[in-house]
Design an enzyme around this catalytic site. Structure first.
Site, short mmCIF file in Angstrom:
data_model
loop_
_atom_site.label_atom_id
_atom_site.label_comp_id
_atom_site.label_asym_id
_atom_site.label_seq_id
_atom_site.Cartn_x
_atom_site.Cartn_y
_atom_site.Cartn_z
N LYS A 56 0.83 -1.20 0.00
CA LYS A 56 0.00 0.00 0.00
C LYS A 56 0.87 1.26 0.00
O LYS A 56 0.61 2.20 -0.75
CB LYS A 56 -0.93 -0.01 1.22
CG LYS A 56 -2.03 -1.06 1.16
CD LYS A 56 -2.81 -1.08 2.46
CE LYS A 56 -3.91 -2.15 2.45
NZ LYS A 56 -4.65 -2.16 3.73
N SER A 72 -0.66 0.70 5.96
CA SER A 72 -0.91 -0.16 7.12
C SER A 72 -1.92 -1.23 6.76
O SER A 72 -2.75 -1.04 5.86
CB SER A 72 -1.42 0.68 8.30
OG SER A 72 -1.54 -0.12 9.47
N ASP A 73 -1.83 -2.35 7.44
CA ASP A 73 -2.79 -3.42 7.21
C ASP A 73 -2.95 -4.23 8.49
O ASP A 73 -2.00 -4.36 9.27
CB ASP A 73 -2.35 -4.34 6.08
CG ASP A 73 -3.49 -5.24 5.62
OD1 ASP A 73 -4.38 -4.74 4.91
OD2 ASP A 73 -3.49 -6.43 5.99
N GLN A 74 -4.13 -4.74 8.70
CA GLN A 74 -4.39 -5.55 9.88
C GLN A 74 -5.06 -6.86 9.47
O GLN A 74 -6.00 -6.86 8.67
CB GLN A 74 -5.30 -4.81 10.86
CG GLN A 74 -5.57 -5.60 12.14
CD GLN A 74 -6.46 -4.82 13.10
OE1 GLN A 74 -7.66 -4.73 12.89
NE2 GLN A 74 -5.85 -4.25 14.12
N ALA A 109 0.39 -4.27 10.77
CA ALA A 109 1.67 -3.85 10.20
C ALA A 109 1.57 -2.41 9.74
O ALA A 109 0.52 -1.95 9.29
CB ALA A 109 2.04 -4.74 9.02
#
Length: 199
Positions: A56, A72-74, A109
């Protein structure tokens, strides 16, 4: 904007991440990253979160090479299987039933990229969440009250969802909401943006 501070872009359409980043009082813009979020075959939840956060940030940085971009990613990890955003009431019910009485690890992250400077770094914040034993009535009441269908794991810990839990363990308290700000600040300082400094 400070004259020596590079532009800051949040590569995310998440209102939760935008609200969290606003706490740092640094001017920033928001741009949607165009990234395929499909897990790779056999990809572990933590690896998926890190890969997507970096993808991203890089996608937006390619369009704005001089800017500092946050991605960011979850991914929620239930017994090694990734759990994403439910999207519908029915899928949210199924997710909460599966998580009832269990321990889930929310892998969040964050990546920071500045393409023109060749800077790219990422960090992972793992948050251990223990769910109470939930009745179907509690699940239904919660989901109708808060409608958390855009949240990985179908619960908002910052709202009524806290009533579903028995414990949260984290060293970066905003990670569960979607952006680990302690790690984000560290990466921003490395990229030349200090929330408490001039540059």
């Amino acid at each position: 904007m400070h004259p020596s501070r590079p532009a800051l872009i949040l590569g995310s359409t998440s209102r939760y991440r935008r609200e969290l980043l606003e706490r740092l009082r640094i001017p920033f813009s928001v741009q949607s990253p165009k990234v395929d979020e499909t897990p790779l075959p056999g990809e572990a939840p933590a690896a998926l979160a890190v890969r997507l956060a970096l993808a991203k940030a890089k996608a937006v940085a390619a369009l704005h090479p001089d800017a500092v971009v946050i991605g960011s990613d979850q991914v929620a990890d239930l017994d090694g299987e990734p759990i994403g955003k439910p999207g519908t009431h029915e899928r949210a019910v199924a997710q909460l039933r599966a998580m009832s009485g269990k321990q889930i690890v929310f892998q969040t992250a964050v990546a920071v990229v500045c393409q023109s400077r060749g800077f790219a770094a990422q960090e992972l914040a793992s948050v251990v969440v223990r769910f109470r034993d939930l009745s179907d009535a509690e699940i239904d009441t919660y989901l109708r009250a808060e409608e958390p269908y855009d949240c990985a794991g179908s619960a908002k810990s910052e709202g009524l969802g806290i009533s579903l839990l028995s414990a949260i363990e984290s060293d970066d308290p905003t990670a569960l909401v979607g952006l680990p700000l302690i790690r984000t600040c560290s990466l921003l300082r490395q990229a030349g943006i200090n929330p408490l400094g001039a540059a």
